[in-house]
Design an enzyme around this catalytic site. Structure first.
Site, PDB file in Angstrom:
ATOM      1  N   ARG A  71       0.875  -1.174   0.000  1.00  0.00           N
ATOM      2  CA  ARG A  71       0.000   0.000   0.000  1.00  0.00           C
ATOM      3  C   ARG A  71       0.912   1.224   0.000  1.00  0.00           C
ATOM      4  NH1 ARG A  71      -3.349  -2.861  -1.524  1.00  0.00           N
ATOM      5  NH2 ARG A  71      -5.407  -3.333  -0.650  1.00  0.00           N
ATOM      6  N   ASP A 108       4.294  -0.415  -7.114  1.00  0.00           N
ATOM      7  CA  ASP A 108       3.005  -0.752  -7.746  1.00  0.00           C
ATOM      8  C   ASP A 108       1.888   0.024  -7.065  1.00  0.00           C
ATOM      9  OD1 ASP A 108       1.404  -2.256  -9.597  1.00  0.00           O
ATOM     10  OD2 ASP A 108       0.685  -3.434  -7.889  1.00  0.00           O
ATOM     11  N   HIS A 135      -0.775  -0.192  -9.768  1.00  0.00           N
ATOM     12  CA  HIS A 135      -1.529  -1.127  -8.915  1.00  0.00           C
ATOM     13  C   HIS A 135      -2.073  -2.302  -9.727  1.00  0.00           C
ATOM     14  CE1 HIS A 135      -3.635  -1.229  -4.781  1.00  0.00           C
ATOM     15  NE2 HIS A 135      -3.515  -2.457  -5.250  1.00  0.00           N
TER      16      HIS A 135
HETATM   17  P1  NAI Z   1      -1.306 -11.221   5.075  1.00  0.00           P
HETATM   18  O1  NAI Z   1      -2.305 -10.726   6.047  1.00  0.00           O
HETATM   19  O2  NAI Z   1      -1.306 -12.664   4.683  1.00  0.00           O
HETATM   20  O3  NAI Z   1       0.185 -10.889   5.609  1.00  0.00           O
HETATM   21  C1  NAI Z   1       0.571  -9.655   6.132  1.00  0.00           C
HETATM   22  C2  NAI Z   1       1.758  -9.898   7.061  1.00  0.00           C
HETATM   23  O4  NAI Z   1       2.261  -8.620   7.467  1.00  0.00           O
HETATM   24  C3  NAI Z   1       1.409 -10.678   8.347  1.00  0.00           C
HETATM   25  O5  NAI Z   1       2.297 -11.756   8.525  1.00  0.00           O
HETATM   26  C4  NAI Z   1       1.536  -9.642   9.462  1.00  0.00           C
HETATM   27  O6  NAI Z   1       1.961 -10.208  10.691  1.00  0.00           O
HETATM   28  C5  NAI Z   1       2.588  -8.725   8.861  1.00  0.00           C
HETATM   29  N1  NAI Z   1       2.591  -7.370   9.427  1.00  0.00           N
HETATM   30  C6  NAI Z   1       1.569  -6.682   9.973  1.00  0.00           C
HETATM   31  N2  NAI Z   1       1.992  -5.484  10.380  1.00  0.00           N
HETATM   32  C7  NAI Z   1       3.317  -5.414  10.101  1.00  0.00           C
HETATM   33  C8  NAI Z   1       4.313  -4.432  10.298  1.00  0.00           C
HETATM   34  N3  NAI Z   1       4.024  -3.248  10.865  1.00  0.00           N
HETATM   35  N4  NAI Z   1       5.569  -4.693   9.872  1.00  0.00           N
HETATM   36  C9  NAI Z   1       5.875  -5.888   9.294  1.00  0.00           C
HETATM   37  N5  NAI Z   1       4.972  -6.863   9.095  1.00  0.00           N
HETATM   38  C10 NAI Z   1       3.708  -6.629   9.491  1.00  0.00           C
HETATM   39  O7  NAI Z   1      -1.454 -10.279   3.802  1.00  0.00           O
HETATM   40  P2  NAI Z   1      -1.081 -10.611   2.291  1.00  0.00           P
HETATM   41  O8  NAI Z   1      -2.189 -11.337   1.639  1.00  0.00           O
HETATM   42  O9  NAI Z   1       0.290 -11.180   2.246  1.00  0.00           O
HETATM   43  O10 NAI Z   1      -1.064  -9.133   1.665  1.00  0.00           O
HETATM   44  C11 NAI Z   1      -0.153  -8.154   2.129  1.00  0.00           C
HETATM   45  C12 NAI Z   1      -0.586  -6.807   1.591  1.00  0.00           C
HETATM   46  O11 NAI Z   1      -0.406  -6.768   0.184  1.00  0.00           O
HETATM   47  C13 NAI Z   1      -2.083  -6.464   1.771  1.00  0.00           C
HETATM   48  O12 NAI Z   1      -2.342  -5.943   3.066  1.00  0.00           O
HETATM   49  C14 NAI Z   1      -2.300  -5.443   0.710  1.00  0.00           C
HETATM   50  O13 NAI Z   1      -2.049  -4.154   1.252  1.00  0.00           O
HETATM   51  C15 NAI Z   1      -1.238  -5.770  -0.343  1.00  0.00           C
HETATM   52  N6  NAI Z   1      -1.821  -6.234  -1.614  1.00  0.00           N
HETATM   53  C16 NAI Z   1      -1.463  -5.591  -2.762  1.00  0.00           C
HETATM   54  C17 NAI Z   1      -1.994  -5.987  -3.980  1.00  0.00           C
HETATM   55  C18 NAI Z   1      -1.604  -5.342  -5.283  1.00  0.00           C
HETATM   56  O14 NAI Z   1      -2.306  -5.515  -6.289  1.00  0.00           O
HETATM   57  N7  NAI Z   1      -0.510  -4.612  -5.362  1.00  0.00           N
HETATM   58  C19 NAI Z   1      -2.985  -7.069  -4.042  1.00  0.00           C
HETATM   59  C20 NAI Z   1      -3.218  -7.734  -2.774  1.00  0.00           C
HETATM   60  C21 NAI Z   1      -2.667  -7.303  -1.603  1.00  0.00           C
END
Ligand code: NAI
Length: 349
Positions: A233, A257, A294
């Site tokens: 993000r 992205d 994105h």
């Molecule tokens: P997820 O929920 O599986 O993993 C997120 C991880 O980040 C967790 O292990 C959590 O403990 C960790 N985390 C939380 N706060 C943190 C911090 N302050 N510092 C370090 N680690 C921290 O989420 P997932 O599915 O891996 O997605 C991650 C992010 O990717 C989403 O929140 C979304 O913002 C982004 N995303 C981007 C997309 C795109 O098209 N560019 C599409 C889908 C998701």
């Protein structure tokens, strides 16, 4: 159930129509959900929203008055939703927790490879008949250190890919994952990851703790000339601080992205308009910066899965009054399937 779908593009219609059942009546709105457009949900029980829709308190108050009881997000992230206001208004918020981690992970790796080997510059040069190699030298990924911030579904996938390249992979996550550690990933403090990594890639959600996680102070702690990749993000990165880092050479490559102010730009054809965002335009002047709009999620597999889960959220809500993947105001930032409380390292900022 009638569903008003905001921020729709032709590809959204194609995949949602294919996933919808006879009981779903979808009305597609091109525009983003905001206080200006919320009235278009009149008559619908649910709205379907995307990453740059404004699902804030004012919009949720309006939706409640229109009779909307469900917000079905077509995204994993829900940082654009005021969950407290949703709960106050009795509106259930649902999301798509995992649709294709590989899609986003592979896009992050595409940015790493393109920046490392200057593919974006080589493409333009060769088309102009310029076959000189000066300025295109890259570095081998094999043997380099990749630092992953956030090893959830996407971060773990990036770890597997980069281990396959022969990289040393280090990671920071407040909740380290045993399965990821077993792959050969070393969990360190955030400052240690930033100090050691040749490539830093961000995969944590946007939360109050992660907003501007990459700022002037944390950039100062990075390896000189390191590559920074953000497919998570935009607001996780302080763009002005990153521009200063690019100018000083501290940041050697930048792949984005996502962008802090992307809601005014991304997903639209702006090619015949004047872009007034000077910070964004400054980013585009650097030869070692690559920005995509994105599109990490934008694969056939991911769109199929997003549509299927979104419509399953609606159907389950219709049948039971609960969404399959509801987000609640008190939901922790960790995925539900990660029962691994570990000592919480302090964030730098
Ligand atoms: P997820 O929920 O599986 O993993 C997120 C991880 O980040 C967790 O292990 C959590 O403990 C960790 N985390 C939380 N706060 C943190 C911090 N302050 N510092 C370090 N680690 C921290 O989420 P997932 O599915 O891996 O997605 C991650 C992010 O990717 C989403 O929140 C979304 O913002 C982004 N995303 C981007 C997309 C795109 O098209 N560019 C599409 C889908 C998701």
């Amino acid at each position: 159930m009638d569903v008003t779908v905001f921020s729709t593009k032709p590809y959204d219609r194609q995949f949602l129509d294919a996933a919808a059942s006879d009981s779903h009546h979808l009305t597609y709105i091109d525009e983003r959900l905001s206080v200006r457009t919320a009235h278009l949900a009149k008559g619908a029980g649910a709205v379907c929203a995307f990453v740059n829709d404004e699902v804030d308190a004012a919009v949720l108050d309006m939706l409640k008055n229109l009779g909307v009881v469900l917000v079905a997000l077509r995204s994993a992230g829900y940082n654009n939703v005021d969950l407290d206001a949703a709960s106050r208004n009795g509106i259930v918020v649902a999301r798509v927790p995992a649709y294709s981690p590989d899609a986003v992970a592979e896009h992050a790796v595409a940015l790493i490879l393109a920046l490392d080997r200057n593919i974006h510059r080589a493409y333009a040069r060769v088309r102009e008949g310029n076959f000189a190699l000066d300025g295109l030298m890259g570095f081998n990924l094999n043997g380099r250190t990749v630092g992953i911030v956030g090893t959830g579904k996407i971060g773990a996938c990036v770890a597997r890919i980069m281990l396959g390249f022969g990289c040393r992979v280090v990671a920071y996550d407040p909740f380290p994952d045993n399965a990821t550690a077993a792959l050969g990933v070393s969990y360190l403090k955030l400052e240690e990851v930033l100090a050691q990594a040749d490539v830093v890639t961000l995969h944590c959600p946007l939360t109050p703790a992660s907003r501007h996680l990459i700022n002037a102070e944390t950039i100062a702690g990075m390896k000189h000339g390191a590559m920074l990749i953000n497919t998570s993000r935009g607001a996780i990165v302080d763009t002005r601080a990153v521009i200063a880092g690019l100018k000083s050479g501290k940041i050697g490559h930048l792949g984005l992205d996502v962008y802090e102010e992307e809601s005014d730009l991304f997903f639209e054809d702006m090619s015949d308009r004047v872009i007034v965002d000077d910070v964004f335009e400054r980013l585009l002047t650097f030869p070692n910066v690559l920005v995509t709009g994105h599109q990490g999620f934008f694969t056939e597999e991911a769109l199929t899965a997003i549509a299927a889960t979104t419509m399953a959220n609606v159907s389950t809500f219709e049948a039971t009054g609960k969404a399959l993947h509801a987000v609640v105001a008190s939901e922790p930032i960790v995925p539900v399937a990660k029962p691994k409380p570990a000592p919480k390292p302090a964030l730098v900022s």
